[in-house]
Design an enzyme around this catalytic site. Sequence first.
Site, PDB file in Angstrom:
ATOM      1  N   CYS A 162     -16.400  -8.896   4.874  1.00 34.63           N
ATOM      2  CA  CYS A 162     -16.411  -9.360   6.265  1.00 34.63           C
ATOM      3  C   CYS A 162     -16.827  -8.184   7.129  1.00 34.63           C
ATOM      4  CB  CYS A 162     -15.031  -9.913   6.662  1.00 34.63           C
ATOM      5  SG  CYS A 162     -13.851  -8.651   7.161  1.00 34.63           S
TER       6      CYS A 162
ATOM      7  N   LYS B  46      -4.152   0.786  14.826  1.00 37.93           N
ATOM      8  CA  LYS B  46      -4.147   1.776  13.744  1.00 37.93           C
ATOM      9  C   LYS B  46      -4.849   3.059  14.181  1.00 37.93           C
ATOM     10  CE  LYS B  46      -6.609  -1.199  11.159  1.00 37.93           C
ATOM     11  NZ  LYS B  46      -7.424  -1.806  10.103  1.00 37.93           N
TER      12      LYS B  46
ATOM     13  N   ARG C  79       0.857  -1.207   0.000  1.00 40.31           N
ATOM     14  CA  ARG C  79       0.000   0.000   0.000  1.00 40.31           C
ATOM     15  C   ARG C  79       0.885   1.247   0.000  1.00 40.31           C
ATOM     16  NH1 ARG C  79      -3.982  -0.337   4.779  1.00 40.31           N
ATOM     17  NH2 ARG C  79      -5.056  -1.874   3.511  1.00 40.31           N
TER      18      ARG C  79
ATOM     19  N   CYS D 289     -15.221  -3.424  -0.962  1.00 37.52           N
ATOM     20  CA  CYS D 289     -13.838  -3.657  -0.539  1.00 37.52           C
ATOM     21  C   CYS D 289     -13.231  -4.740  -1.424  1.00 37.52           C
ATOM     22  CB  CYS D 289     -13.795  -4.080   0.923  1.00 37.52           C
ATOM     23  SG  CYS D 289     -14.348  -5.782   1.146  1.00 37.52           S
TER      24      CYS D 289
ATOM     25  N   LYS E 281      -6.503   6.727  12.360  1.00 31.41           N
ATOM     26  CA  LYS E 281      -6.828   7.301  11.054  1.00 31.41           C
ATOM     27  C   LYS E 281      -7.271   8.757  11.170  1.00 31.41           C
ATOM     28  CE  LYS E 281      -7.943   2.861   9.022  1.00 31.41           C
ATOM     29  NZ  LYS E 281      -8.947   2.002   8.372  1.00 31.41           N
TER      30      LYS E 281
ATOM     31  N   CYS F 283     -14.218  -2.344   5.550  1.00 36.81           N
ATOM     32  CA  CYS F 283     -13.265  -1.505   4.810  1.00 36.81           C
ATOM     33  C   CYS F 283     -13.944  -0.614   3.775  1.00 36.81           C
ATOM     34  CB  CYS F 283     -12.201  -2.371   4.136  1.00 36.81           C
ATOM     35  SG  CYS F 283     -11.227  -3.318   5.304  1.00 36.81           S
TER      36      CYS F 283
ATOM     37  N   ARG G 214      -2.221   6.201   9.899  1.00 40.20           N
ATOM     38  CA  ARG G 214      -2.284   5.777   8.491  1.00 40.20           C
ATOM     39  C   ARG G 214      -2.388   6.984   7.561  1.00 40.20           C
ATOM     40  NH1 ARG G 214      -4.311   0.495   8.107  1.00 40.20           N
ATOM     41  NH2 ARG G 214      -3.514  -0.715   9.841  1.00 40.20           N
TER      42      ARG G 214
ATOM     43  N   CYS H  40      -7.675 -10.912   0.173  1.00 46.50           N
ATOM     44  CA  CYS H  40      -7.792 -10.557   1.587  1.00 46.50           C
ATOM     45  C   CYS H  40      -7.923 -11.809   2.456  1.00 46.50           C
ATOM     46  CB  CYS H  40      -8.990  -9.648   1.808  1.00 46.50           C
ATOM     47  SG  CYS H  40      -9.168  -9.251   3.553  1.00 46.50           S
TER      48      CYS H  40
HETATM   49 FE1  SRM Z   1      -9.248  -2.325   5.760  1.00 46.01          FE
HETATM   50  C1  SRM Z   1      -7.886  -4.978   7.326  1.00 46.01           C
HETATM   51  C2  SRM Z   1      -8.240  -3.586   2.905  1.00 46.01           C
HETATM   52  C3  SRM Z   1      -9.944   0.629   4.399  1.00 46.01           C
HETATM   53  C4  SRM Z   1     -11.134  -1.481   8.567  1.00 46.01           C
HETATM   54  N1  SRM Z   1      -8.207  -3.973   5.295  1.00 46.01           N
HETATM   55  C5  SRM Z   1      -7.701  -4.924   6.130  1.00 46.01           C
HETATM   56  C6  SRM Z   1      -6.789  -5.903   5.352  1.00 46.01           C
HETATM   57  C7  SRM Z   1      -5.406  -5.358   5.416  1.00 46.01           C
HETATM   58  C8  SRM Z   1      -6.884  -7.375   5.766  1.00 46.01           C
HETATM   59  C9  SRM Z   1      -5.879  -7.880   6.763  1.00 46.01           C
HETATM   60  O1  SRM Z   1      -5.724  -7.289   7.845  1.00 46.01           O
HETATM   61  O2  SRM Z   1      -5.281  -8.922   6.480  1.00 46.01           O
HETATM   62  C10 SRM Z   1      -7.389  -5.742   3.925  1.00 46.01           C
HETATM   63  C11 SRM Z   1      -6.447  -6.053   2.755  1.00 46.01           C
HETATM   64  C12 SRM Z   1      -7.241  -6.598   1.581  1.00 46.01           C
HETATM   65  C13 SRM Z   1      -6.493  -6.667   0.325  1.00 46.01           C
HETATM   66  O3  SRM Z   1      -6.295  -7.797  -0.212  1.00 46.01           O
HETATM   67  O4  SRM Z   1      -6.124  -5.638  -0.215  1.00 46.01           O
HETATM   68  C14 SRM Z   1      -7.957  -4.336   4.010  1.00 46.01           C
HETATM   69  N2  SRM Z   1      -9.002  -1.586   4.016  1.00 46.01           N
HETATM   70  C15 SRM Z   1      -8.660  -2.282   2.901  1.00 46.01           C
HETATM   71  C16 SRM Z   1      -8.852  -1.472   1.642  1.00 46.01           C
HETATM   72  C17 SRM Z   1      -7.823  -1.771   0.559  1.00 46.01           C
HETATM   73  C18 SRM Z   1     -10.283  -1.708   1.140  1.00 46.01           C
HETATM   74  C19 SRM Z   1     -10.579  -1.181  -0.246  1.00 46.01           C
HETATM   75  O5  SRM Z   1     -11.259  -1.903  -0.948  1.00 46.01           O
HETATM   76  O6  SRM Z   1     -10.178  -0.084  -0.588  1.00 46.01           O
HETATM   77  C20 SRM Z   1      -8.777  -0.061   2.250  1.00 46.01           C
HETATM   78  C21 SRM Z   1      -7.377   0.472   2.313  1.00 46.01           C
HETATM   79  C22 SRM Z   1      -7.350   1.841   2.879  1.00 46.01           C
HETATM   80  C23 SRM Z   1      -6.022   2.530   2.817  1.00 46.01           C
HETATM   81  O7  SRM Z   1      -5.665   2.958   1.741  1.00 46.01           O
HETATM   82  O8  SRM Z   1      -5.390   2.666   3.868  1.00 46.01           O
HETATM   83  C24 SRM Z   1      -9.273  -0.322   3.665  1.00 46.01           C
HETATM   84  N3  SRM Z   1     -10.264  -0.677   6.411  1.00 46.01           N
HETATM   85  C25 SRM Z   1     -10.528   0.405   5.623  1.00 46.01           C
HETATM   86  C26 SRM Z   1     -11.530   1.240   6.238  1.00 46.01           C
HETATM   87  C27 SRM Z   1     -12.131   2.487   5.629  1.00 46.01           C
HETATM   88  C28 SRM Z   1     -11.477   3.751   6.138  1.00 46.01           C
HETATM   89  O9  SRM Z   1     -10.478   3.713   6.871  1.00 46.01           O
HETATM   90  O10 SRM Z   1     -11.975   4.816   5.794  1.00 46.01           O
HETATM   91  C29 SRM Z   1     -11.878   0.626   7.420  1.00 46.01           C
HETATM   92  C30 SRM Z   1     -12.985   1.086   8.403  1.00 46.01           C
HETATM   93  C31 SRM Z   1     -12.560   2.208   9.255  1.00 46.01           C
HETATM   94  C32 SRM Z   1     -11.855   1.722  10.485  1.00 46.01           C
HETATM   95  O11 SRM Z   1     -10.646   1.582  10.454  1.00 46.01           O
HETATM   96  O12 SRM Z   1     -12.528   1.438  11.485  1.00 46.01           O
HETATM   97  C33 SRM Z   1     -11.072  -0.568   7.528  1.00 46.01           C
HETATM   98  N4  SRM Z   1      -9.448  -3.082   7.709  1.00 46.01           N
HETATM   99  C34 SRM Z   1     -10.326  -2.616   8.645  1.00 46.01           C
HETATM  100  C35 SRM Z   1     -10.280  -3.496   9.789  1.00 46.01           C
HETATM  101  C36 SRM Z   1     -11.118  -3.329  11.101  1.00 46.01           C
HETATM  102  C37 SRM Z   1     -10.394  -2.499  12.071  1.00 46.01           C
HETATM  103  C38 SRM Z   1     -11.068  -2.498  13.421  1.00 46.01           C
HETATM  104  O13 SRM Z   1     -11.007  -1.480  14.105  1.00 46.01           O
HETATM  105  O14 SRM Z   1     -11.622  -3.513  13.840  1.00 46.01           O
HETATM  106  C39 SRM Z   1      -9.358  -4.517   9.475  1.00 46.01           C
HETATM  107  C40 SRM Z   1      -8.952  -5.714  10.363  1.00 46.01           C
HETATM  108  C41 SRM Z   1      -7.948  -5.341  11.397  1.00 46.01           C
HETATM  109  O15 SRM Z   1      -7.364  -4.250  11.413  1.00 46.01           O
HETATM  110  O16 SRM Z   1      -7.741  -6.193  12.267  1.00 46.01           O
HETATM  111  C42 SRM Z   1      -8.866  -4.225   8.164  1.00 46.01           C
HETATM  112 FE1  SF4 Z   2     -10.933  -7.854   3.742  1.00 45.53          FE
HETATM  113 FE2  SF4 Z   2     -12.981  -7.612   5.363  1.00 45.53          FE
HETATM  114 FE3  SF4 Z   2     -11.587  -5.472   4.680  1.00 45.53          FE
HETATM  115 FE4  SF4 Z   2     -13.115  -6.592   2.901  1.00 45.53          FE
HETATM  116  S1  SF4 Z   2     -13.836  -5.666   4.812  1.00 45.53           S
HETATM  117  S2  SF4 Z   2     -10.994  -5.966   2.570  1.00 45.53           S
HETATM  118  S3  SF4 Z   2     -12.979  -8.713   3.429  1.00 45.53           S
HETATM  119  S4  SF4 Z   2     -10.829  -7.144   5.876  1.00 45.53           S
END
Ligand code: SRM
Ligand code: SF4
Length: 572
Positions: free
Chosen positions: A482, A221, A89, A437, A223, A486, A158, A443
Amino acid sequence: MTETTVLDRSRDLSQPLDRLGPDESMKDRSDYLRGTISEGLLDRITGAVPDQDDVKLMKFHGIYQQDDRDLRDERRRQKLEPAYQFMIRVRLPGGVCTPAQWLKLDELARAHGGETLRITTRQTFQFHWVLKDSLRPIIQGLHDTLLDTVAACGDDSRGVMCTVDPQSSRFHAEVAAMAKRVSDHVIPKTRAYHEIWYGSERVGGSEPEEPFYGRTYMPRKFKIGFALPPSNDIDVYAQDLGFIAIGEEGGLEGFNVVIGGGMGRTDQAPETYPRLASLIGFVPVDRVIACAEAVMAVQRDYGDRKDRQHARFKYTIDDKGLDWIKAEIERRMGGPLGEARPFAFTSNGDSYGWNTTPDGRHHRTLIIENGRLDLKLLDALRDLARVHRGAFRLTANQNLIVAGVRTEDRPAIDAILAEHFPDIDHFSILRRNAIACVALPTCGLAMAESERYLPTLLDRIEAILAENGLSEEPITVRMSGCPNGCSRPYIAEIGLTGRAPGKYNLYLGGGFHGERLNRMIRENVGEAVILEILADTLGRYAREREPGEHFGDFTIRAGIVREVTEGRLFND
Ligand code: SRM
Ligand code: SF4
């Protein structure tokens, strides 16, 4: 951090590390994110990085180890190790890059990233399908055009988001510059990245290596985002720390401050929930950095370091109480926040068509379905980047703005768009506002399809809208594979989160401009049930709505779902 002198050590250091979660001692012994990553990259026996601590540490360098989940069962059957590959990323504050940077990203994606790039929901690029040997070539290639991947993931601040559309407000340039300043300020200072990825020598210094973060960084993390009313494209209420720009005739005055947003939750775990950020006051422009640092310091020092599921700032706030947290922030800032100023958001979507700003420059949003740039789109955008003299801006809705086009360059850009994007104006309004997402196959946490499935589901929802005369109605649909959320599904008017292959939770009632959480209306259901419920509720919406009423608001007024007034009540 350099700009202020805050070096608050009020964290309760009496807690021995071994009583905290395992990630805390892992960070502590990592020698400021070095671990044994360099050695692991040399291991020829496996496509993975062999040490599990290094796998975690690499996230702080913007890298996730993954495996191709489409091949998992077959590889297991053949007694082969999983098809390991990596996601990288990029750090891109405010989502802006130059044509030269675009061309480099394109070149690297073709050479090392499976001929694809992904625009993320936080306005940056991801490479997928990267093999271990290609990690350094990509990171060094990015460095050639002054891009890096530092802190794109990990327990740190981030990528800082910023409303991206230059025509959204006359303060846009000033706010974007502020987002970049905050990003530079909160980035980890360790030299580990330079040593591991660029091969720099380690040099000792008398200064602490991480003056703000210390050895254990953040509990989780963190944000940050900047929004410019009336656009809430970045979903400011989903940020741990959000700044809402406030300006008057005289110019940009400062920012309302919101804290404690987050989406992540776990099914069957009611103690986890999404939460929208709370408005706590106003800061003038010259106090923004101090405010960001104070807010982060409070979470650094009081966030839960025992249970990662409970470690986000939203839980710290709900546990300690908003008033206590606000007072602690003000104490560290050395004075009170101002009273929050009035503002109004109208949407969290993007604007379309050509727009022109007062400086005479033109801007055109391209819809990139679910942010996925396949080879065909890469070819088209490479042609565009070769003639474009402005910037590319990535939106939080996973779209792309060709920004800053001069009048004399418009015919050339229009010709490329006509050749490569003939359908650009034909996407339905529903599709323009939809987000999915990544989910499968990369993922590791995905339970169901998202990016690969939403387009098909939208075809069917579009048919329902057409039958009800609603095709021109903007409605937000967001799907996640899930419950982590995201795609920010818990603030969509129609939200879907994956439970199992082909099965989703369905949520209704989110606010159109990101101001209200939705509520689950049906759990663990397949497409037939989802469409049945949507046909029924959208039919009622068409018949019973009031003038100007958004779908999310209607579902609450009509009693289809109960309003969620705060995150803690999401699971009630
Ligand atoms: Fe996310 C984890 C993809 C925005 C909440 N997110 C992941 C991971 C890295 C899976 C992992 O931990 O193994 C995913 C990688 C998938 C892949 O194959 O690329 C992933 N998140 C993404 C992206 C690429 C989704 C997309 O389709 O664009 C976004 C990348 C953002 C960036 O450029 O930094 C992405 N993730 C978000 C957002 C939206 C936002 O921040 O505005 C959220 C919700 C906001 C938040 O943080 O609460 C988000 N991602 C999560 C979470 C849940 C965090 C939590 O507090 O529980 C995880 C899981 C974790 O961190 O344990 C996670
Ligand atoms: Fe992966 Fe769940 Fe985030 Fe989708 S919402 S990219 S399935 S961690």
